[in-house]
Scaffold this active site. Structure first.
Site, mmCIF file in Angstrom:
data_model
loop_
_atom_site.group_PDB
_atom_site.id
_atom_site.type_symbol
_atom_site.label_atom_id
_atom_site.label_comp_id
_atom_site.label_asym_id
_atom_site.label_seq_id
_atom_site.Cartn_x
_atom_site.Cartn_y
_atom_site.Cartn_z
ATOM 1 N N CYS A 41 47.615 38.397 44.039
ATOM 2 C CA CYS A 41 46.385 37.950 43.532
ATOM 3 C C CYS A 41 45.877 37.169 44.497
ATOM 4 O O CYS A 41 46.711 36.424 45.105
ATOM 5 C CB CYS A 41 46.238 37.320 42.313
ATOM 6 N N CYS A 83 40.094 41.125 46.214
ATOM 7 C CA CYS A 83 40.432 40.703 44.717
ATOM 8 C C CYS A 83 41.253 41.984 44.080
ATOM 9 O O CYS A 83 40.535 43.149 44.371
ATOM 10 C CB CYS A 83 39.319 40.398 43.909
#
Ligand code: DGL
Length: 288
Positions: free
Chosen positions: A192, A79
Site C-alpha cells: 500500500c 494506489c
C-alpha cells in the site's frame, strides 16, 4: 487530450486515495526531474480499502477524467487498491494514454528473501484481487516462496489522518507485523503506497522483535522506472532542464495536503481544494 505541439510539455497526472501516492511521486521526481506533475489526493474519500468496489471505480474514473481534462500525457494510479479495482477500466477508457498502476512487489519480495518466507502488508481489497492472487500462485509455483498475506485494516486511514508517531499507529503496526516475524518472514512487501511513509516506525517495530535483517519492499522506484519506459517508448519525455513543476489537488483540506507536501517532500507547491462527484462525503483532513 494533449495536442501534438505541446505533448512533451504536458503534465503527468498522479493520484491516490490520499497522501500515500507521495511515496511514489518522490521516486518520479527523482527519476524524471524535468516533468510537470499534477498530484490528486482523494483524501475526502479515503480510505478506498473499505469502500465498495463500484465507489472506487467511480472515484478513479472521475479523477482520471479531471486529470485528462487538464491535458495530462500519462497517468499513474499511485494506489494499490485503486489499481486492483479500476486500472483495467481506466485503460479501456483511455487506450492511447500511458497508464501505470501499482501492485504489491511479490516478484522483488521472492527475489530478495533468503529463507523463502515473505510477509505482504496491504488492504483487504488488494489482497483479494484476482490478478494479485494469480500472480502469487505463479510465483509460488516457480520459486516455492511462502507468502504470508496480512490485511492491514485501518492502517492507511491511521497514516492518512492520525498524528505522526501516535501510539495508535505503533500499536497497529505491532499487531500486523509481529505475527509475520514470528512466522519467520525475512522480507516484508509494503503493498500500500501509504506504508513507506511510516517506514521508520515499521523498522522500529521490526527491531523490537528481531536482530535479523528484514528487507522492506517498496515498489515506488519500479513504478517510476516503468513510467519512464512508457514515456520514452511513446516519445513523450520532457527534455528541457529547469522547467519542472508540481501542483496539488485534494478533495479534502488543502492545508492538510500542503502540510504533507512540506513534511514528506520538503516542498511547497500550490494546492487546490476541489469536489469531484459526491457519492460519499466525509469531512476530513490529513495530519501527516
Ligand atoms: N495508498 C492506498 C493503496 O496503495 C491506500 C488504500 C486505501 O485508501 O485504503 O492501497
Amino acid at each position: 487530450m494533449v495536442s501534438p505541439a505541446n505533448k512533451l510539455d504536458a503534465p503527468i497526472g498522479i493520484f491516490d486515495s490520499g497522501v500515500g501516492g507521495l511515496s511514489v511521486l518522490r521516486h518520479i521526481q527523482a527519476q524524471l526531474p524535468n516533468e510537470h506533475l499534477l498530484y490528486f489526493a482523494d483524501s475526502g474519500f479515503a480510505p478506498y480499502g473499505d469502500k465498495p468496489v463500484d465507489v472506487v471505480i467511480e472515484r478513479v474514473l472521475g479523477i482520471g477524467a479531471f486529470l485528462v481534462a487538464r491535458g495530462v500525457k500519462a497517468l499513474v494510479v499511485a494506489c494499490n487498491t485503486a489499481t486492483v479495482a479500476a486500472v483495467r477500466i481506466l485503460r479501456e477508457r483511455y487506450p492511447d494514454m500511458p497508464i501505470v498502476g501499482v501492485e504489491p512487489g511479490l516478484k522483488p519480495g521472492a527475489a530478495s528473501t533468503r529463507n523463502g518466507t515473505v510477509g505482504v502488508l496491504a488492504t483487504e481489497r488488494t489482497l483479494a484481487g484476482e490478478k494479485f492472487l494469480l500472480l502469487r500462485d505463479q510465483i509460488v509455483a516457480a520459486t516455492g516462496t511462502r507468502f504470508l498475506l496480512q490485511p492491514c485494516v485501518g492502517l492507511a486511514d491511521q497514516i492518512e489522518f492520525g498524528e505522526p508517531g501516535a501510539p495508535a499507529l505503533d500499536a497497529m503496526l505491532e499487531r500486523y507485523i509481529a505475527p509475520l516475524l514470528a512466522q519467520g518472514a525475512d522480507t516484508l512487501v509494503l503493498g500500500c503506497t501509504h506504508y513507506p511513509l511510516v517506514q521508520a516506525s515499521i523498522e522500529g517495530v521490526i527491531r523490537r522483535h528481531t536482530d535479523a535483517q528484514v528487507t522492506l519492499i517498496d515498489t515506488g522506484d519500479a513504478v517510476a522506472r516503468q513510467l519512464t519506459r512508457l514515456l520514452e517508448a511513446a516519445g513523450l519525455l520532457h527534455d528541457r532542464d529547469g522547467e519542472a513543476s508540481l501542483t496539488g489537488f485534494t478533495s479534502a483540506s488543502g492545508t492538510a495536503l500542503s502540510a504533507a507536501f512540506a513534511s514528506l517532500l520538503g516542498q511547497n507547491p500550490p494546492v487546490h481544494e476541489l469536489a469531484i462527484g459526491a457519492t460519499l462525503s466525509k469531512p476530513t483532513g490529513a495530519h501527516i
